[in-house]
Design a protein around this motif. Structure first.
Motif, PDB file in Angstrom:
ATOM      1  N   LYS A 169       0.890  -1.196   0.083  1.00 36.83           N
ATOM      2  CA  LYS A 169      -0.038   0.030  -0.031  1.00 36.83           C
ATOM      3  C   LYS A 169       0.601   1.221   0.005  1.00 36.83           C
ATOM      4  O   LYS A 169       1.647   1.250   0.634  1.00 36.83           O
ATOM      5  CB  LYS A 169      -0.624   0.114   1.077  1.00 36.83           C
ATOM      6  N   ARG A 170       0.530   2.304  -0.883  1.00 38.27           N
ATOM      7  CA  ARG A 170       1.072   3.616  -0.704  1.00 38.27           C
ATOM      8  C   ARG A 170       1.074   4.211   0.532  1.00 38.27           C
ATOM      9  O   ARG A 170      -0.166   4.207   1.238  1.00 38.27           O
ATOM     10  CB  ARG A 170       0.542   4.357  -2.062  1.00 38.27           C
ATOM     11  N   GLU A 171       1.945   5.002   0.767  1.00 39.72           N
ATOM     12  CA  GLU A 171       2.075   5.891   2.030  1.00 39.72           C
ATOM     13  C   GLU A 171       1.333   7.292   1.554  1.00 39.72           C
ATOM     14  O   GLU A 171       1.445   7.582   0.283  1.00 39.72           O
ATOM     15  CB  GLU A 171       3.273   6.258   2.384  1.00 39.72           C
ATOM     16  N   PRO A 172       0.824   8.182   2.421  1.00 37.98           N
ATOM     17  CA  PRO A 172       0.318   9.526   1.973  1.00 37.98           C
ATOM     18  C   PRO A 172       1.226  10.339   0.911  1.00 37.98           C
ATOM     19  O   PRO A 172       2.321  10.339   1.341  1.00 37.98           O
ATOM     20  CB  PRO A 172       0.053  10.220   3.148  1.00 37.98           C
ATOM     21  N   GLY A 173       0.804  10.723  -0.319  1.00 38.88           N
ATOM     22  CA  GLY A 173       1.826  11.520  -0.883  1.00 38.88           C
ATOM     23  C   GLY A 173       2.631  10.672  -1.936  1.00 38.88           C
ATOM     24  O   GLY A 173       3.321  11.404  -2.874  1.00 38.88           O
ATOM     25  N   GLU A 174       2.767   9.396  -1.765  1.00 35.64           N
ATOM     26  CA  GLU A 174       3.475   8.362  -2.559  1.00 35.64           C
ATOM     27  C   GLU A 174       2.897   8.130  -4.043  1.00 35.64           C
ATOM     28  O   GLU A 174       1.685   8.247  -4.345  1.00 35.64           O
ATOM     29  CB  GLU A 174       3.923   7.181  -2.137  1.00 35.64           C
ATOM     30  N   THR A 175       3.940   8.363  -5.075  1.00 34.39           N
ATOM     31  CA  THR A 175       3.514   7.961  -6.510  1.00 34.39           C
ATOM     32  C   THR A 175       3.610   6.309  -6.354  1.00 34.39           C
ATOM     33  O   THR A 175       3.933   5.762  -5.481  1.00 34.39           O
ATOM     34  CB  THR A 175       4.282   8.549  -7.401  1.00 34.39           C
ATOM     35  N   ASP A 176       3.142   5.797  -7.463  1.00 29.85           N
ATOM     36  CA  ASP A 176       2.995   4.427  -7.900  1.00 29.85           C
ATOM     37  C   ASP A 176       4.555   3.951  -7.667  1.00 29.85           C
ATOM     38  O   ASP A 176       4.825   2.938  -7.022  1.00 29.85           O
ATOM     39  CB  ASP A 176       2.556   4.097  -9.259  1.00 29.85           C
ATOM     40  N   ALA A 177       5.538   4.328  -8.381  1.00 25.27           N
ATOM     41  CA  ALA A 177       6.815   4.296  -8.525  1.00 25.27           C
ATOM     42  C   ALA A 177       7.430   4.197  -7.062  1.00 25.27           C
ATOM     43  O   ALA A 177       8.329   3.581  -6.559  1.00 25.27           O
ATOM     44  CB  ALA A 177       7.352   5.056  -9.475  1.00 25.27           C
ATOM     45  N   GLN A 178       7.284   5.507  -6.341  1.00 26.13           N
ATOM     46  CA  GLN A 178       7.872   5.481  -4.885  1.00 26.13           C
ATOM     47  C   GLN A 178       7.278   4.515  -4.169  1.00 26.13           C
ATOM     48  O   GLN A 178       8.018   3.791  -3.110  1.00 26.13           O
ATOM     49  CB  GLN A 178       7.567   6.972  -4.330  1.00 26.13           C
ATOM     50  N   THR A 179       6.018   4.214  -4.108  1.00 28.63           N
ATOM     51  CA  THR A 179       5.665   2.912  -3.277  1.00 28.63           C
ATOM     52  C   THR A 179       6.040   1.653  -3.416  1.00 28.63           C
ATOM     53  O   THR A 179       6.587   1.116  -2.564  1.00 28.63           O
ATOM     54  CB  THR A 179       3.933   2.915  -3.631  1.00 28.63           C
ATOM     55  N   LEU A 180       6.288   1.447  -4.816  1.00 32.77           N
ATOM     56  CA  LEU A 180       6.884   0.129  -5.330  1.00 32.77           C
ATOM     57  C   LEU A 180       8.340   0.133  -4.937  1.00 32.77           C
ATOM     58  O   LEU A 180       8.907  -1.232  -4.294  1.00 32.77           O
ATOM     59  CB  LEU A 180       6.608  -0.111  -6.746  1.00 32.77           C
TER      60      LEU A 180
END
Length: 133
Positions: free
Chosen positions: A34-45
């Motif tokens: 799951k993404r953290e607040p404000g993260e893009t897909d790439a940052q999350t992955l």
């Protein structure tokens, strides 16, 4: 209806797909989270894969493969998971970390062992001739 938003890494090798099992879980899941607040897909992955598998995804190589939806495993009826999937290159040695107990390569015959959304992805990959029987 409730929706769980997840990002996953599809990494295939010789007709098998990289999968993980978290401690205390009875199903295998594609790596990601799951993404953290404000993260893009790439940052999350990139973050999730670093935390789970101790490797560095090259965000410049990430390619959107597809987005898949199915009932969320282990949640009440009406809860869906939407899995946005990417492929991409990595550097390092794959090994389990954080909550991951096991890292393994699965083929289509392992479909009953994965979550519902992963089963949808397995079906799609098989139809694309990317996942071996």
């Amino acid at each position: 209806m409730s929706l769980i938003d997840k990002i996953a890494w599809l990494h295939l090798h010789e007709g098998r797909i990289l999968s993980t099992r978290s401690r205390g879980k009875d199903r295998y899941y594609l790596p990601g989270g799951k993404r953290e607040p404000g993260e893009t897909d790439a940052q999350t992955l990139v973050r999730e894969i670093r935390e789970e598998l101790t490797v560095e995804l090259d965000s410049g190589t990430l390619v959107h493969v597809g987005t898949f939806t199915a009932p969320a495993h282990g949640h009440p009826d009406g809860v869906l998971v939407q899995m946005t999937c990417y492929s991409g290159h990595y550097a390092g040695h794959l090994q389990p970390a954080a909550e991951i107990a096991e890292v393994l390569w699965l083929s289509y015959r392992h479909r009953p062992l994965v979550s519902a959304v992963d089963q949808v992805i397995f079906d799609w990959l098989r139809a694309q001739y990317q996942l071996a029987d």
